[in-house]
Design an enzyme around this catalytic site. Structure first.
Site, PDB file in Angstrom:
ATOM      1  N   ASP A  80       0.866  -1.173   0.000  1.00  0.00           N
ATOM      2  CA  ASP A  80       0.000   0.000   0.000  1.00  0.00           C
ATOM      3  C   ASP A  80       0.906   1.227   0.000  1.00  0.00           C
ATOM      4  O   ASP A  80       1.671   1.435   0.940  1.00  0.00           O
ATOM      5  CB  ASP A  80      -0.892  -0.047   1.256  1.00  0.00           C
ATOM      6  CG  ASP A  80      -2.031   0.954   1.174  1.00  0.00           C
ATOM      7  OD1 ASP A  80      -1.921   1.911   0.396  1.00  0.00           O
ATOM      8  OD2 ASP A  80      -3.015   0.768   1.913  1.00  0.00           O
ATOM      9  N   ASP A 171      -2.756   2.456  -6.098  1.00  0.00           N
ATOM     10  CA  ASP A 171      -1.751   2.491  -5.039  1.00  0.00           C
ATOM     11  C   ASP A 171      -1.680   1.234  -4.185  1.00  0.00           C
ATOM     12  O   ASP A 171      -1.025   1.223  -3.157  1.00  0.00           O
ATOM     13  CB  ASP A 171      -2.009   3.700  -4.132  1.00  0.00           C
ATOM     14  CG  ASP A 171      -3.276   3.540  -3.321  1.00  0.00           C
ATOM     15  OD1 ASP A 171      -4.209   2.883  -3.816  1.00  0.00           O
ATOM     16  OD2 ASP A 171      -3.314   4.051  -2.193  1.00  0.00           O
ATOM     17  N   GLU A 172      -2.372   0.169  -4.582  1.00  0.00           N
ATOM     18  CA  GLU A 172      -2.360  -1.050  -3.773  1.00  0.00           C
ATOM     19  C   GLU A 172      -2.209  -2.266  -4.654  1.00  0.00           C
ATOM     20  O   GLU A 172      -2.636  -2.259  -5.807  1.00  0.00           O
ATOM     21  CB  GLU A 172      -3.679  -1.200  -3.010  1.00  0.00           C
ATOM     22  CG  GLU A 172      -3.827  -0.294  -1.826  1.00  0.00           C
ATOM     23  CD  GLU A 172      -5.118  -0.588  -1.080  1.00  0.00           C
ATOM     24  OE1 GLU A 172      -5.534  -1.759  -1.045  1.00  0.00           O
ATOM     25  OE2 GLU A 172      -5.703   0.367  -0.556  1.00  0.00           O
ATOM     26  N   CYS A 578     -66.315 -22.204 -24.477  1.00  0.00           N
ATOM     27  CA  CYS A 578     -66.162 -21.556 -23.180  1.00  0.00           C
ATOM     28  C   CYS A 578     -67.511 -21.537 -22.458  1.00  0.00           C
ATOM     29  O   CYS A 578     -68.517 -21.066 -23.004  1.00  0.00           O
ATOM     30  CB  CYS A 578     -65.643 -20.130 -23.342  1.00  0.00           C
ATOM     31  SG  CYS A 578     -65.644 -19.200 -21.788  1.00  0.00           S
ATOM     32  N   CYS A 581     -68.817 -17.653 -21.992  1.00  0.00           N
ATOM     33  CA  CYS A 581     -69.292 -16.795 -23.070  1.00  0.00           C
ATOM     34  C   CYS A 581     -69.594 -17.551 -24.355  1.00  0.00           C
ATOM     35  O   CYS A 581     -70.069 -16.977 -25.331  1.00  0.00           O
ATOM     36  CB  CYS A 581     -68.273 -15.687 -23.355  1.00  0.00           C
ATOM     37  SG  CYS A 581     -66.757 -16.310 -24.082  1.00  0.00           S
ATOM     38  N   HIS A 596     -57.695 -16.364 -23.120  1.00  0.00           N
ATOM     39  CA  HIS A 596     -59.137 -16.240 -22.962  1.00  0.00           C
ATOM     40  C   HIS A 596     -59.515 -16.291 -21.477  1.00  0.00           C
ATOM     41  O   HIS A 596     -60.300 -15.481 -20.981  1.00  0.00           O
ATOM     42  CB  HIS A 596     -59.836 -17.375 -23.707  1.00  0.00           C
ATOM     43  CG  HIS A 596     -61.312 -17.197 -23.809  1.00  0.00           C
ATOM     44  ND1 HIS A 596     -61.897 -16.402 -24.763  1.00  0.00           N
ATOM     45  CD2 HIS A 596     -62.339 -17.687 -23.044  1.00  0.00           C
ATOM     46  CE1 HIS A 596     -63.216 -16.422 -24.603  1.00  0.00           C
ATOM     47  NE2 HIS A 596     -63.510 -17.199 -23.547  1.00  0.00           N
ATOM     48  N   HIS A 600     -61.292 -13.344 -18.983  1.00  0.00           N
ATOM     49  CA  HIS A 600     -62.410 -13.439 -18.042  1.00  0.00           C
ATOM     50  C   HIS A 600     -61.987 -13.057 -16.636  1.00  0.00           C
ATOM     51  O   HIS A 600     -62.739 -12.437 -15.883  1.00  0.00           O
ATOM     52  CB  HIS A 600     -62.980 -14.863 -18.044  1.00  0.00           C
ATOM     53  CG  HIS A 600     -63.852 -15.131 -19.228  1.00  0.00           C
ATOM     54  ND1 HIS A 600     -64.972 -14.380 -19.506  1.00  0.00           N
ATOM     55  CD2 HIS A 600     -63.760 -16.058 -20.221  1.00  0.00           C
ATOM     56  CE1 HIS A 600     -65.543 -14.839 -20.617  1.00  0.00           C
ATOM     57  NE2 HIS A 600     -64.814 -15.870 -21.076  1.00  0.00           N
TER      58      HIS A 600
END
Length: 661
Positions: A80, A171-172, A578, A581, A596, A600
């Site tokens: 260091d 620096d290390e 279905c 519907c 579908h 619903h």
DNA sequence: TTAACCGCATACG
DNA sequence: CGGAGCGTATGCGGTTAA
């Protein structure tokens, strides 16, 4: 440092800070941390008499496992440089010698020399406070060209002791000196002395060194006799445990201000040794990976292997200015930053899929807003378009900082196959090492002057790795030996978490899968590249699996609570019509039937919630644009009325479904 | 269910 | 006169789409 009047320093800092917006923000943050500490204390108090022995058992088992992995066979040295930037400035301007000096400016100090430190001047302290503490303080503007030059000189020295040393900033560095010690039959003490002397002769700068059996401890050791000193910890378990026993946890890389306070205030842990005494609590309060790290610290364990070279994950640019709410001015600054970022990215041939806007308000509150895209971008125009959208959603606002970050680069491994990504075979240009390599939907030159990190990136993405003699080159080995000095910043925390090897594993996976792709095409594909790396891949899997288990558990608990409403199971009369519907959809239309049913479901929810005032508004927002807008409005809603947020996805879904019908 | 994504906090040089 | 940086990486807790 001796001779620092700590109380006076504290008083001055407080006097200069109090009442400022910065200070108010610090107080908010402080309150938040206190709350966190309170919560964890409560969690602790809730641990029952049956919980604790169980956590103790888990902890004991983990400690045994960690201990069994202890490796005392290597010797690491951490170097260091002493007050690096400041030392370089003094070297180039001897008039500064002996005078208190700092690199930086009135707003921020990067490094202070030792004379200035006597007054309490520190790195990361604003210059005006430094000046108050030490009226004679001299400022030197940072000059990274100089620092890089001297850094290169030190690295030339490091190379003599470990050709694969790991740099960490300018620096290390970490050096594995096991081999040098053996070859030259001298002690690590002598190596450290010689290295420091050599660095001084080459640069005129002093440094400090720490020697220990792993990198985590080596880093701690280099700090002990700073400046211009060294400390050697022998490769012996007892020595290590004694060394650790009184070591304050804050000395450990990865334990910062907040973690220190949490450990201290919640569990009374102040030294590394106490990590082991409170091991049951650590396992009870923290995630597996955090607990493992803390326990390792208590045992004085750290990484001893050579870390893998890692590719860049993000690139960013940000700028602080005097706070303004003027929108033209904010957009102008945004454009400047986008241009800077774009040019930085082009220098490295990068383009990314995710853009993150960072904002700091005039009250120092930090926000980030991100958006991801289908394709990779890197032009300043593209960046600015998306960044502007993100900024627009936050207006009006008074800002003191704007930043942009790009991530998810084109050469990154992603889980699902990117449809725009070409197959490996399309990159293979047999026998022509000078050919340009086209990656994804942007092209980047395979320049020869790149850093090791870059060549790594390219090799992972593009993979036609032919040397000039037309033989296959192992990309991993290649970039390591070519550029040992590349700046790989690894915190001890990350190292302890084995993150680097995970990433290596990920790259390995991609590397291997692409290699498989091309095996039929490229007869020269080398198989030796895989042998030793197989083990790494395995360890990657092992690690992830345990991690995923934890996450998975948390999430499934969560979703059990939240997803109480389930889509209705539509009855298909005669397996065809279905029941709700009468729409007709044959059984083979699986996807259509799902949609579908979703329709619903959305319809059902809509009926339930028609009384919600804001729905129309949201719906308009949703229909107007794609994901981007949806996310923004959701965010606003979450802020204003968190309860509402759970309805939003349904609304969005309804809009989407109704478009289909 | 799960991978991908987001936003925030933390850490380091 | 007031004034508190920049770049990179990671973990955690959460949401979302498919």
């Amino acid at each position: 440092m001796d001779g620092v009047d700590k109380e006076k320093v504290q008083r001055v800092v407080y006097e200069m800070s109090k009442g400022s917006k910065y200070f108010e923000n610090e107080e908010r943050k402080e309150a938040f941390i206190k709350q966190k500490i309170e919560n964890m204390r409560a969690q602790c108090a809730n641990l029952t008499a049956t919980d604790l022995p169980q956590y103790q058992m888990i902890a004991d088992k983990r400690i045994l496992e960690l201990e069994s992995g202890r490796d005392l066979s290597r010797t690491w040295l951490h170097v260091d440089m002493d007050a690096f930037y400041a030392a370089v400035e003094t070297l180039e301007n001897p008039l500064l010698k002996g005078k208190p000096m700092a690199v930086g400016g009135m707003s921020m100090i990067s490094t202070a020399n030792y004379e200035a430190r006597k007054y309490g001047v520190r790195a990361a302290m604003p210059g005006f406070i430094g000046k108050k503490l030490c009226p004679d303080l001299i400022f030197a503007p940072p000059d990274f060209k100089k620092y890089t030059h001297y850094s290169d000189l030190t690295r030339k020295v490091f190379l003599k002791y470990d050709p694969n040393f790991v740099a960490s900033g300018l620096d290390e560095a970490y050096l594995d000196i096991t081999e040098v010690c053996k070859e030259r039959a001298i002690s690590s003490i002598e190596i450290a002395e010689e290295l420091r002397k050599c660095v001084y002769e080459e640069t005129g700068l002093t440094c400090s060194a720490g020697v220990a059996p792993n990198r985590l401890l080596a880093k701690v050791c280099s700090d002990i006799n700073k400046p211009n000193g060294q400390f050697v910890l022998p490769n012996d378990r007892m020595h290590i445990l004694i060394f650790i026993s009184s070591l304050p946890i804050r000395k450990i890389g990865g334990i910062g201000n907040v973690t220190e306070r949490i450990l201290s205030d919640v569990l009374g842990i102040n030294t590394c040794e106490e990590m082991l005494q409170k091991c049951a609590f650590l396992c009870a309060l923290f995630s597996r990976s955090s607990a493992d790290f803390f326990l390792s610290v208590g045992l004085g364990l750290g990484k001893t292997d050579a870390p893998e070279v890692r590719s860049r994950k993000s690139m960013s640019s940000e700028r602080t200015f005097s706070a303004t709410a003027n929108e033209d001015s904010l957009y102008q600054k945004l454009a400047d930053i986008a241009a800077t970022l774009s040019s930085d990215m082009e220098k490295e041939g990068l383009s990314g899929r995710t853009l993150t806007l960072k904002l700091k308000t005039d009250s120092f509150e930090v926000r980030t807003r991100a958006a991801s895209f289908q394709s990779h971008i890197n032009s300043s125009e593209d960046i600015l378009i998306h960044a502007s959208k993100l900024l627009k959603a936050e207006l009006p606002i008074s800002l003191r900082l704007i930043g942009l970050r790009m991530s998810h680069f084109n050469d990154e491994k992603i889980g699902t196959v990117d449809p725009t990504q070409k197959k490996l075979t399309s990159f293979i240009i047999p026998g022509d090492s000078s050919a340009k390599l086209t990656c994804s939907n942007n092209s980047m030159p395979a320049s020869s002057g790149n850093s090791g990190r870059d060549s790594m990136d390219h090799s992972v993405t593009c993979l036609p790795i032919y040397a000039h003699n037309n033989t296959f080159v192992d990309p991993f080995h290649d970039c390591e030996s070519e550029n040992p000095s590349n700046s790989n910043q690894l915190s001890d925390f990350e190292q302890m978490h084995d993150i680097s090897s995970n990433i290596a594993g990920e790259m390995e996976l991609e590397f291997r899968s692409k290699q498989n792709d091309c095996q039929s095409e490229v007869a020269t594909a080398d198989t030796t590249a895989s042998g030793t790396q197989m083990a790494k891949t395995k360890s990657f899997f092992g690690y992830s699996e345990t991690n995923f288990v934890d996450k998975h558990n948390k999430r499934s608990n969560f979703s059990d609570e939240v997803n109480k409403k389930q889509p209705p199971q539509i009855l298909w009369e005669d397996d065809y019509k279905c029941a709700l519907c009468g729409a007709e959809l044959p059984p083979s239309f699986i996807e259509e039937r799902r949609e579908h049913s979703d329709y619903h479901f959305a319809e059902m929810l809509q009926k339930e919630e028609t009384e919600l005032n804001e729905r129309d508004l949201i719906q308009r927002q949703r229909t107007s644009n794609v994901v981007q807008n949806a996310k923004e409005s959701k965010r606003k809603k979450r802020k204003n009325n968190p309860k509402e947020s759970s309805h939003l996805p349904i609304d969005m879904f309804f809009v989407k479904s109704s478009q289909n019908f």
